[in-house]
Design an enzyme around this catalytic site. Structure first.
Site, PDB file in Angstrom:
ATOM      1  N   SER A 558       3.353   3.680   6.579  1.00  0.00           N
ATOM      2  CA  SER A 558       2.866   4.290   5.336  1.00  0.00           C
ATOM      3  C   SER A 558       1.368   4.495   5.406  1.00  0.00           C
ATOM      4  O   SER A 558       0.649   3.784   6.140  1.00  0.00           O
ATOM      5  CB  SER A 558       3.197   3.384   4.144  1.00  0.00           C
ATOM      6  OG  SER A 558       2.547   3.822   2.958  1.00  0.00           O
ATOM      7  N   TYR A 571       3.846  -4.691  -0.779  1.00  0.00           N
ATOM      8  CA  TYR A 571       4.272  -3.498  -0.040  1.00  0.00           C
ATOM      9  C   TYR A 571       3.250  -3.121   1.029  1.00  0.00           C
ATOM     10  O   TYR A 571       3.584  -2.929   2.204  1.00  0.00           O
ATOM     11  CB  TYR A 571       4.459  -2.338  -1.016  1.00  0.00           C
ATOM     12  CG  TYR A 571       4.820  -1.020  -0.370  1.00  0.00           C
ATOM     13  CD1 TYR A 571       6.118  -0.756   0.038  1.00  0.00           C
ATOM     14  CD2 TYR A 571       3.853  -0.034  -0.163  1.00  0.00           C
ATOM     15  CE1 TYR A 571       6.455   0.453   0.637  1.00  0.00           C
ATOM     16  CE2 TYR A 571       4.168   1.176   0.431  1.00  0.00           C
ATOM     17  CZ  TYR A 571       5.466   1.414   0.835  1.00  0.00           C
ATOM     18  OH  TYR A 571       5.783   2.611   1.417  1.00  0.00           O
TER      19      TYR A 571
END
Length: 681
Positions: A558, A571
């Site tokens: 990400s 996350y």
């Protein structure tokens, strides 16, 4: 003799589909059928007699009008006047072009001559197990007379072509009571005045042969069961098959990457348990449709069922080395200056007593069909040994078929392989969103894909949508449980024989501030993504190393792995973990030819399971916007002002796995439409 209208073609297609759907009759792409009739010549407006015949490489079970070759019967039969004998068969296929009607339809096969020369409105040439059993029996001619009387006539082995067509045409003319022939070493031919009559005659020959074998075959045609060679219990044999699969797939792919198929059909297990299987496998298959797909002989592990995996692998490597030497010698014995180049010396069928059969091909369908044909060959051997002695055509004739210029021409007509043809991919978390888009793209580019997801039903539904069992399979996978990961990879190995490309995509996201993030939240996030990626990569890498074919591991990380934003501590931390796993594994696995790379997406809202499960609402709240505007919001903060969708991520995964990036490992590719704060440094 002809029927009166071009409806003969429609009858032919219907008959072909019925015959091709019956595994007792023929297998995929096996055999051919024809019909004669009349139609108007568009150039003259006059009726002309035509032959419709299944074209080269087609399949009876799925035959449509586009798969038929269409020829003028007068011109086809006229070619007999220029036929120069059996040594000149090859030039006659090119001559078919001068007999085509209109655009001619599909390419005519070498059997076209037989269909045109036999004086019957409808002709079937088929490869039923029972018929080939008679055809390959040492005393097949005597058995033919005994079983069928004068209704079926024996024809000694002859390579398909004009001379065989002339021989069968003469037999029909000389035996008006005959309805067909047994072709020595090969199969059957039957005919009729109507399509129904031809089909009935074909089925009568097959059913009569089956009944005779059932009634008269001796018990235990393959001999008694060898001690230690009986089938292992299902769970044990599947575990051993999965353990052996990477090594076997690597051996079968020395010349070119192959997709595999595993079968533990009872027919195979019983054959490998019997005392005569070493002798019979060494004799090889006989019917051209069989050995063109299986090679003339299989590789057979000569160890009992309970031999341990390491000993079996060591012996397989020795046997493979000898197989290549023997196959090269076979080629050298028979090749002439005009022969096509050797097509590879690796086996297409590998038999493991107590476990089953691995079959290989350029794609999953080809691999599966190769295995089905070897099951047919076993059935043929059983019938021939039960009534007599199995006596296949000799080696020189096999070579003449296998390396026939006409067979080479058929191979050259095949379409160019897709970029990922022959590669096997595992994508985790692939039942929806980014994972599904990746699986869809990889399959579209030629890969076989296994969709792994917590939800088995959704994984299977996604696989069915992408293309069915020869293209995609769905398996259950909890990536945070190593046993579950190992089971999932075993399913991949049993489905497609190996593994080349792994995409660590499974994930979830908890959008919470530091103080709202609980220990359970942290553990869940890291279990699925950091630990889960590690477990998948670790167990997949073992397979890639054992295969010895290199491979790719791709992490869907990400933008957040390098960019610090609010309210996503768990996350982003786990994404940073994944990003460093890429670098660590690239350094460690490079010596095995395994490339490890990452993709860094951002703001993939559309179709995302993560965003739909609450992450989107939380991120929208963080930014003070409506959730429905989140995709547009992310787009506007990028340099390119474009929204990122799952297909953009899939395109990056595809690109990094192609040969264009063969020298790239340890790379992270941003797919974020340009976020300056996330530029890699």
């Amino acid at each position: 003799m002809t029927t009166t209208t071009s409806t003969a073609a429609a009858d032919l297609i219907a008959r072909s589909n019925r015959l091709g759907a019956d595994p007792r009759v023929t297998n995929y792409a096996g055999g051919n059928t024809s019909a004669k009739g009349t139609a108007l010549d568009p150039a003259t407006g006059e009726p002309v007699e035509l032959l419709w015949v299944k074209g080269s490489g087609g399949d009876l079970g799925t035959l449509t009008e586009s798969g038929l070759a269409v020829l003028r019967l007068d011109r086809l039969r006229g070619l007999a006047n220029v036929y120069r004998g059996p040594e000149h068969e090859d030039e006659m296929v090119a001559a078919f072009d001068y007999a085509l009607h209109g655009k001619g339809g599909a390419a005519p096969s070498i059997d076209t001559a037989m269909h045109g020369l036999v004086d019957a409105a409808h002709v079937d040439h088929l490869h039923p197990d029972a018929g080939i059993a008679i055809a390959t029996a040492a005393d097949g001619e005597r058995l033919t007379a005994e079983i069928f009387g004068g209704r079926v006539v024996w024809v000694p082995w002859r390579r398909p072509g004009w001379q065989l067509g002339l021989d069968i045409a003469a037999i029909k003319a000389e035996n008006p009571e005959a309805i067909g022939t047994i072709l020595g070493g090969h199969g059957i031919t039957a005919w009729g005045d109507t399509s129904d009559e031809a089909e009935a005659n074909s089925r009568w020959i097959i059913e009569t042969a089956e009944a005779h074998i059932a009634e008269h075959a001796r018990p235990e045609p393959f001999g008694p069961v060898l001690e230690g060679y009986a089938a292992l219990p299902e769970t044990e044999r599947h575990a051993k098959a999965a353990a052996l699969a990477p090594t076997i797939r690597g051996l079968a792919s020395q010349d070119a990457p192959q997709v595999g198929h595993f079968s533990d059909d009872e027919v195979v297990l019983d054959f490998l348990a019997a005392a005569e299987h070493p002798r019979l496998t060494a004799l090889g298959t006989s019917c051209p449709d069989h050995f063109l797909r299986t090679k003339v002989t299989p590789l057979v592990l000569d160890l009992p069922a309970d031999a341990d995996v390491d000993a079996s692998i060591a012996r397989l490597r020795e046997l493979h080395e000898q197989y290549r030497v023997d196959y090269q010698a076979y080629y050298d014995r028979h090749a002439t200056p005009g022969s096509p180049a050797i097509r590879g010396a690796d086996p297409l069928i590998v038999l493991v007593p107590g476990v089953g059969m691995f079959s290989f091909g350029k794609d999953a369908q080809t691999a599966r069909v190769a295995g089905e044909f070897y099951v047919n060959a076993i059935n043929v051997m059983r019938g021939a040994e039960g009534l007599s002695t199995y006596a296949p055509i000799d080696e020189v004739e096999k070579f003449r078929i296998e390396y026939w210029a006409l067979e080479e021409a058929k191979l050259q007509r095949l379409p160019k392989p897709k970029p990922l043809a022959g590669r096997i991919a595992l994508v985790t978390g692939a039942a929806s969103g980014i994972g599904k888009a990746i699986a869809t793209r990889l399959a579209a580019e030629g890969a076989c894909v296994v969709i792994a997801d917590l939800d088995l039903g959704r994984a299977q539904a996604a696989a069915a949508e992408i293309g069915g069992p020869d293209v995609a399979r769905g398996v259950a996978a909890n990536v945070s449980d190593e046993t579950a990961v190992q089971d999932s990879i075993a399913e991949v190995l049993l489905a497609f024989g190996g593994l080349d490309l792994v995409v660590n995509n499974a994930g979830l996201s908890l959008s919470k501030s530091l103080f709202d993030t609980t220990e359970a939240d942290w553990d869940l996030q890291h279990d699925v993504m950091a630990k889960g990626s590690f477990l998948v990569a670790k167990n997949a890498a073992r397979v890639l190393v054992d295969q010895g074919l290199g491979g790719d591991i791709v992490y869907i990380s990400s933008k957040n792995s390098v960019f610090a934003g609010p309210n996503n501590i768990a996350y982003s931390a786990t994404k940073a973990d994944q990003a460093h796993q890429v670098r660590l594994l690239a350094a460690e696995l490079g010596e095995h030819g395994i490339r490890v790379n990452g993709i860094n997406p951002d703001g993939v809202v559309r179709g995302s399971g993560i965003f739909a499960s609450g992450w989107g609402a939380n991120r929208a709240k963080t930014y003070g916007i409506d959730e429905q505007d989140l995709g547009a919001f992310y787009a506007q903060r990028t340099i390119l002002k474009r929204e990122v969708v799952p297909e953009n991520v899939a395109a990056a995964v595809y690109a990094i796995c192609t040969s264009d990036f063969s020298h790239t490992t340890g790379l992270h590719i941003p797919v974020d439409a340009g976020v300056a704060a996330a530029f890699l440094r």
